[in-house]
Design an enzyme around this catalytic site. Structure first.
Site, short mmCIF file in Angstrom:
data_model
loop_
_atom_site.label_atom_id
_atom_site.label_comp_id
_atom_site.label_asym_id
_atom_site.label_seq_id
_atom_site.Cartn_x
_atom_site.Cartn_y
_atom_site.Cartn_z
N GLY A 43 -2.29 32.02 31.99
CA GLY A 43 -1.20 31.65 31.14
C GLY A 43 -0.64 30.52 31.31
CD GLN A 48 3.82 27.09 33.45
OE1 GLN A 48 3.08 27.90 32.59
NE2 GLN A 48 3.25 26.98 34.80
CB CYS A 89 3.69 29.89 38.95
SG CYS A 89 4.45 29.11 37.40
CG LEU A 90 -1.53 27.67 36.62
CD1 LEU A 90 -2.19 26.97 35.03
CD2 LEU A 90 -2.29 27.68 37.59
CG HIS A 131 4.43 34.21 34.99
ND1 HIS A 131 4.31 34.39 36.18
CD2 HIS A 131 4.47 32.93 34.54
CE1 HIS A 131 4.10 33.08 36.65
NE2 HIS A 131 4.25 32.18 35.72
CD GLU A 132 2.50 32.09 31.16
OE1 GLU A 132 3.22 31.12 31.06
OE2 GLU A 132 1.85 32.26 32.16
CG HIS A 135 7.01 29.40 32.60
ND1 HIS A 135 7.45 28.67 33.69
CD2 HIS A 135 5.84 30.24 33.20
CE1 HIS A 135 6.57 28.75 34.55
NE2 HIS A 135 5.88 29.56 34.34
CO CO Z 1 3.90 30.16 35.68
#
Ligand code: CO
Length: 175
Positions: A43, A48, A89-90, A131-132, A135
């Site tokens: 995701g 991000q 998380c990226l 999670h997304e 963000h």
């Molecule tokens: Co993340």
């Protein structure tokens, strides 16, 4: 387009709703999927990539492109149960910890064609949605980690803060 890392301030902003689903969106969304696959994620939220709008891309099974979801202005409803599991998380490389989430959620969003979508998700998909959507509210996994996990990632967070400062300094002297 590139993935921004903690503590970039864009990650802490509440993203603005998408007002119009136009042509420019499609191209950026494609770029987000490519970045997500390259990084091995499931995701990626627009903030991000430094883009503060309510949009995220998701694919719980990256080997099947048909499983791609593009969620514009997503909303959570009817949360049920709870479950603690490991998450990364990226935007927080090297940071992994246990995060509590709803076990099942209903999600409503618009797709890229402007259609209203709705799905009840459980398990991993429910976790990715939460999670997304976090963000898009400026919330990160470190805000929801168990106290033990939060302690264990302190060193990794300090490293990211140091990297960010070094990169901003390099950026401003180059200009
Ligand atoms: Co993340």
């Amino acid at each position: 387009m590139e993935i921004v890392h903690y503590p970039d301030p864009t990650l802490r902003r509440r993203a603005a709703p998408v007002e119009e689903i136009g042509g420019g969106l499609r191209e950026r969304v494609r770029g987000m999927f490519e970045l997500m696959y390259e990084a091995g994620g499931v995701g990626l939220a627009a903030p991000q990539v430094g883009w503060s709008v309510q949009l995220c891309v998701i694919n719980p099974t990256p080997s099947e492109r048909s499983a791609e979801l593009v969620c514009v202005n997503p909303l959570l409803a009817d949360p049920e149960g709870s479950e603690v599991a490991g998450e990364g998380c990226l935007s927080l490389p090297e940071v992994r910890g246990n995060v509590g989430r709803w076990r099942r959620v209903r999600v409503r969003w618009y797709d890229l064609a402007g259609h209203r979508m709705e799905q009840v998700a459980e398990g991993l998909l429910a976790r990715i949605f939460q999670h997304e959507i976090d963000h898009l509210e400026g919330r990160l996994i470190i805000d929801r980690m168990t106290p033990a996990s939060r302690l264990s990632v302190r060193g990794a967070l300090k490293d990211l803060e140091r990297d960010y400062k070094a990169r901003s300094r390099a950026g401003s002297s180059a200009r």
